[in-house]
Motif scaffolding. Structure first.
Motif, short mmCIF file in Angstrom:
data_model
loop_
_atom_site.label_atom_id
_atom_site.label_comp_id
_atom_site.label_asym_id
_atom_site.label_seq_id
_atom_site.Cartn_x
_atom_site.Cartn_y
_atom_site.Cartn_z
N ASP A 1 52.35 -28.22 -22.70
CA ASP A 1 53.19 -28.67 -23.56
C ASP A 1 54.11 -28.77 -22.81
O ASP A 1 55.69 -28.30 -22.33
CB ASP A 1 53.80 -26.85 -24.31
N THR B 1 57.79 -26.95 -22.91
CA THR B 1 58.08 -25.32 -21.74
C THR B 1 57.76 -26.01 -20.31
O THR B 1 57.40 -25.16 -19.61
CB THR B 1 57.00 -24.43 -22.62
N ARG C 1 54.07 -25.30 -19.97
CA ARG C 1 52.97 -24.81 -19.53
C ARG C 1 51.84 -25.64 -19.51
O ARG C 1 51.55 -25.77 -20.82
CB ARG C 1 53.57 -23.28 -20.65
N HIS D 1 47.06 -15.05 -21.18
CA HIS D 1 45.86 -16.26 -21.97
C HIS D 1 45.43 -14.76 -22.70
O HIS D 1 46.59 -13.54 -23.60
CB HIS D 1 44.77 -15.63 -21.00
N VAL E 1 41.61 -18.91 -23.11
CA VAL E 1 42.82 -19.80 -22.80
C VAL E 1 43.87 -19.65 -22.45
O VAL E 1 43.89 -18.34 -22.80
CB VAL E 1 43.61 -20.38 -24.37
N TYR F 1 48.45 -25.66 -20.22
CA TYR F 1 47.23 -24.10 -21.14
C TYR F 1 45.57 -24.63 -21.02
O TYR F 1 45.41 -25.74 -21.25
CB TYR F 1 47.25 -24.90 -23.29
N ASP G 1 52.07 -21.53 -15.70
CA ASP G 1 53.09 -22.42 -15.52
C ASP G 1 52.46 -24.13 -14.82
O ASP G 1 51.91 -23.98 -13.89
CB ASP G 1 54.42 -22.00 -14.44
N ILE H 1 47.11 -19.33 -19.42
CA ILE H 1 48.55 -20.43 -19.58
C ILE H 1 49.33 -20.05 -18.47
O ILE H 1 48.46 -19.39 -17.64
CB ILE H 1 49.36 -19.68 -21.08
N TYR I 1 50.47 -17.72 -13.23
CA TYR I 1 50.62 -16.80 -14.42
C TYR I 1 51.34 -16.68 -15.42
O TYR I 1 52.14 -16.09 -15.38
CB TYR I 1 49.56 -15.48 -14.47
#
Length: 320
Positions: A262, A265, A267, A292, A279, A269, A283, A281, A289
């Motif tokens: 994304d 952000t 981030r 999720h 799923v 995924y 950085d 998520i 972490y």
């Protein structure tokens, strides 16, 4: 088989053979387009059960794409494909899926032998007397093409001499997956790669890469194949709620399928869903972490956890 069907089969083989010879003899990459072959293919490739009210896109294989690869390279199974922001097509292939004949130009690796003491190539195929054919060799795992199918760059994996142990050093945290799977190129031109092998590669072939456990990680490179970061590790089984079991405290994955960043952000995924069921998520800059979720936003439940709770067991998704 009737006489007519035999004649038809023989004629079909002759047509394909003559067509192949014509293509091989002509160096013009637009031969199929210029001689009308593509037009005939488009005409015969019908789309059935189309909508009576809407427009249905039609797709047909372009046999002239990509353009011929250099160095007698040939692709193995295609694990992943992605079109980046520059309209370039990134192909992630599996060199270790090539058959003995497909890898006919892959000669013996110095000092490598099979159980019978015979010299073998990188895939473990016997090479008693050197190469066995005039074609072909395995292409590197990652290839970038422009929209016309021209190869722009290629790198990565055991088929790229010196890459594993060079740009991909174990001491830097880089482990090449046993089975290439997902590929994604983000808005900063970082190339993300995943693998989907469930277990360590103990096959003993020279091209074996991850001999520690399953492909439980995602790798980050720049566009030239310079290693940047690894997220995860080499698990022996699923752990869908793991948050810090990987390298540098990153989450431990298991047979991750694909990923996307994304840009708003930063981030990442990750579809951590062939072995794990979530799923994930993290950085995109640090791999740390963030969160999720599983199906319907619930915490995912692995087989062992389900059995312990008396809720039965589900069959894991099959990696393809």
């Amino acid at each position: 088989m009737t006489i007519n069907s035999k004649v038809t089969a023989i004629l079909s083989m002759m047509v394909w053979t003559l067509t192949g010879l014509a293509i091989a003899a002509d160096t013009d990459n637009n031969l199929l387009k210029n001689n009308g072959s593509l037009a005939r293919l488009f005409k015969q490739a019908g789309v059935y059960n189309t909508s009576s009210t809407g427009k249905t896109p039609g797709f047909v294989v372009d046999p002239a794409w990509p353009q011929p690869l250099p160095n007698n390279w040939r692709l193995g199974q295609i694990g992943g494909l992605y079109v980046d922001q520059h309209d370039h097509i990134w192909v992630y292939n599996r060199p270790r899926t090539m058959t003995n004949e497909e890898a006919g130009l892959e000669g013996p690796v110095a000092g490598a032998v099979d159980a019978k003491g015979q010299p073998v190539n990188g895939l473990g195929q016997a090479r008693m007397y050197g190469t066995i054919a005039d074609c072909c060799k395995a292409a590197p795992s990652v290839l970038e093409f422009d929209s016309d199918g021209k190869l722009l760059r290629a790198w990565g994996g055991p088929a790229d001499p010196g890459f594993v142990g060079g740009k991909c050093k174990a001491e830097a945290g880089c482990i090449w997956p046993s089975s290439e799977h997902g590929i994604y190129v983000d808005q900063k031109d970082n190339v993300w790669l995943s693998g989907n092998s469930a277990a360590a590669d103990h096959g003993g072939t020279p091209w074996a890469t991850n001999q520690q456990g399953g492909d439980g990680f995602v790798l980050k490179f720049d566009m030239d194949g310079n290693f940047k970061m690894r997220i995860g590790g080499t698990p022996k089984g699923p752990d869908s709620n793991n948050t810090d079991g990987g390298i540098h405290g990153t989450p431990l994955l298991y047979q991750a399928a694909d990923m996307v960043v994304d840009s708003a952000t930063n981030r990442l995924y990750i579809a951590d869903g062939y072995g794990n069921r979530r799923v994930l998520i993290v950085d995109a800059g640090t791999g740390q972490y963030i969160g999720h979720f599983g199906a319907y936003g619930n915490n995912p439940v692995d087989d062992a956890g389900a059995q312990a709770a008396g809720r039965g067991s589900r069959t894991p998704a099959r990696a393809i």
